[in-house]
Enzyme design. Structure first.
Site, mmCIF file in Angstrom:
data_model
loop_
_atom_site.group_PDB
_atom_site.id
_atom_site.type_symbol
_atom_site.label_atom_id
_atom_site.label_comp_id
_atom_site.label_asym_id
_atom_site.label_seq_id
_atom_site.Cartn_x
_atom_site.Cartn_y
_atom_site.Cartn_z
ATOM 1 N N LYS A 53 0.817 -1.268 -0.047
ATOM 2 C CA LYS A 53 0.184 0.100 0.083
ATOM 3 C C LYS A 53 0.815 1.406 -0.049
ATOM 4 O O LYS A 53 0.428 2.360 0.426
ATOM 5 C CB LYS A 53 -1.077 -0.035 1.045
ATOM 6 C CG LYS A 53 -1.709 -1.179 1.316
ATOM 7 C CD LYS A 53 -2.189 -1.658 0.032
ATOM 8 C CE LYS A 53 -3.472 -1.206 -0.993
ATOM 9 N NZ LYS A 53 -3.629 -1.908 -1.830
ATOM 10 N N HIS A 115 6.932 -7.191 -2.375
ATOM 11 C CA HIS A 115 6.642 -6.729 -1.077
ATOM 12 C C HIS A 115 7.626 -7.190 -0.041
ATOM 13 O O HIS A 115 7.442 -6.965 1.138
ATOM 14 C CB HIS A 115 5.257 -6.863 -0.533
ATOM 15 C CG HIS A 115 4.146 -6.328 -1.232
ATOM 16 N ND1 HIS A 115 4.350 -4.798 -1.813
ATOM 17 C CD2 HIS A 115 2.850 -6.557 -1.870
ATOM 18 C CE1 HIS A 115 3.061 -4.434 -2.256
ATOM 19 N NE2 HIS A 115 2.396 -5.481 -2.262
ATOM 20 N N SER A 145 -4.361 2.990 4.386
ATOM 21 C CA SER A 145 -4.710 2.247 3.310
ATOM 22 C C SER A 145 -4.654 0.800 3.304
ATOM 23 O O SER A 145 -5.620 0.003 2.690
ATOM 24 C CB SER A 145 -3.573 2.704 2.411
ATOM 25 O OG SER A 145 -3.825 2.067 0.988
#
Ligand code: PPS
Length: 301
Positions: A53, A115, A145
């Site tokens: 995010k 990620h 988020s």
């Protein structure tokens, strides 16, 4: 089966978090571990690394347009972002894995998303001296988020309510672990590795033209004025929100009725979520956890 076919599939219940080599993870991002760790990077691969995010899709779409937007316009118009920029560790039943998608990419350079915290990056990226763009976002907007994302994304654990989610964030019990460890780990790595460009979401939001120039410089790409303006316009929030190839509306694991993927795209939206006392407590813990780094974030612009 194509990635988009997941829309018709029944997904199993939400996954549970577990400790994986010291990092909280869910099985969707560890099931393919051996193949991911043995992934063969090519010297011209570009890795886009982020804590979830933080602006992954923004920079992925930007890079894809910079490299292929003019030479293969049909690509951006018909291939969703999660296929143009494979998510390396992604492994959900019935969908191609990130490794499979990356391996079958013939275009050069390959753009690959991860990620992973820095210590999980497959060694071939370091051996091949690949260029890496890391994007970081301030913790407060990042956690907001992430909360809305976990509400609507069925391959994420149940988020619970906002106060408990915030608490878990501070404890690092999020998929891909602690935000603090992630942003600091990559920041340390960048200090000794000139092949890493460290970007901030807030800078992208404040001055996309300037950040686009930095990215071009780093990658050795030169865009003429017309292409530069075109990319800048195409990566604007509204343009991406209305672009089904950039807004994840074609993937079935997300329920946009709960929250859209392109939600607000703002710096400072945390102010609409944090209570005064949550903010004070957060600031106190933040100070302690960030005392050992020179890394600085802006929570407003
Ligand atoms: S993911 O799922 O981890 O890949 O998500 P990621 O792409 O990293 O982050 C999604 C958030 O980035 C915002 N976003 C943008 N903001 C401004 N401009 C543009 N063009 C843009 N594209 C994506 C997106 O809206 C998510 O943030 P929030 O705050 O939830 O709106």
């Amino acid at each position: 089966m194509g990635v988009r076919a997941i829309a018709q599939m029944e997904l199993p219940p939400r996954p549970e978090l577990f400790d994986f080599h010291g990092v909280s993870m869910v099985h969707y991002f560890t099931d393919n571990w051996d193949n991911v760790q043995n992934f063969q990077a090519r010297p011209d691969d570009i890795l886009i690394a982020t804590y979830p995010k933080a602006g992954t899709t923004w920079v992925s779409h930007m890079l894809d347009l910079m490299y292929f937007g003019k030479s293969s316009p049909e690509r951006a118009a018909s291939v969703p972002i999660y296929e143009r920029v494979p998510f390396l560790e992604f492994c959900v039943q019935g969908m191609p894995t990130g490794v499979e998608l990356a391996d079958k990419t013939t275009l050069s350079p390959r753009l690959i998303k991860t990620h992973f915290p820095v210590q999980f990056v497959p060694k071939s990226f370091w051996e091949q001296n690949c260029r890496i763009i890391y994007v970081a976002r301030n913790a407060k907007d990042n956690v907001v988020s992430y909360f809305h994302f976990d509400r609507m994304n069925k391959v994420e654990p149940e988020p619970g309510d906002w106060p408990s989610f915030l608490q878990r964030f501070q404890e690092g019990k999020m998929v891909f672990g602690s935000w603090y460890d992630h942003v600091k780990g990559w920041w340390e790595k960048k200090k000794s590795n000139p092949k890493i460009l460290y970007l901030f979401y807030e800078d992208l939001a404040e001055d996309m033209g300037c950040e686009l120039d930095r990215v071009c410089n780093f990658l050795g790409v030169s865009l003429n004025e017309e292409d530069r303006s075109w990319v800048k316009q195409a990566v604007g929030f509204d343009a991406m929100k209305n672009n089904s190839m950039a807004n994840y509306s074609t993937i079935g694991v997300m329920d946009f009725k709960i929250s859209p993927f392109m939600r607000k795209g703002k710096v400072g939206d945390w102010k609409n979520h944090f209570t005064v006392s949550q903010n004070e407590e957060f600031d106190e813990q933040y100070k302690l956890k960030m005392a050992d780094t020179s890394l600085c974030f802006r929570t407003e612009i």
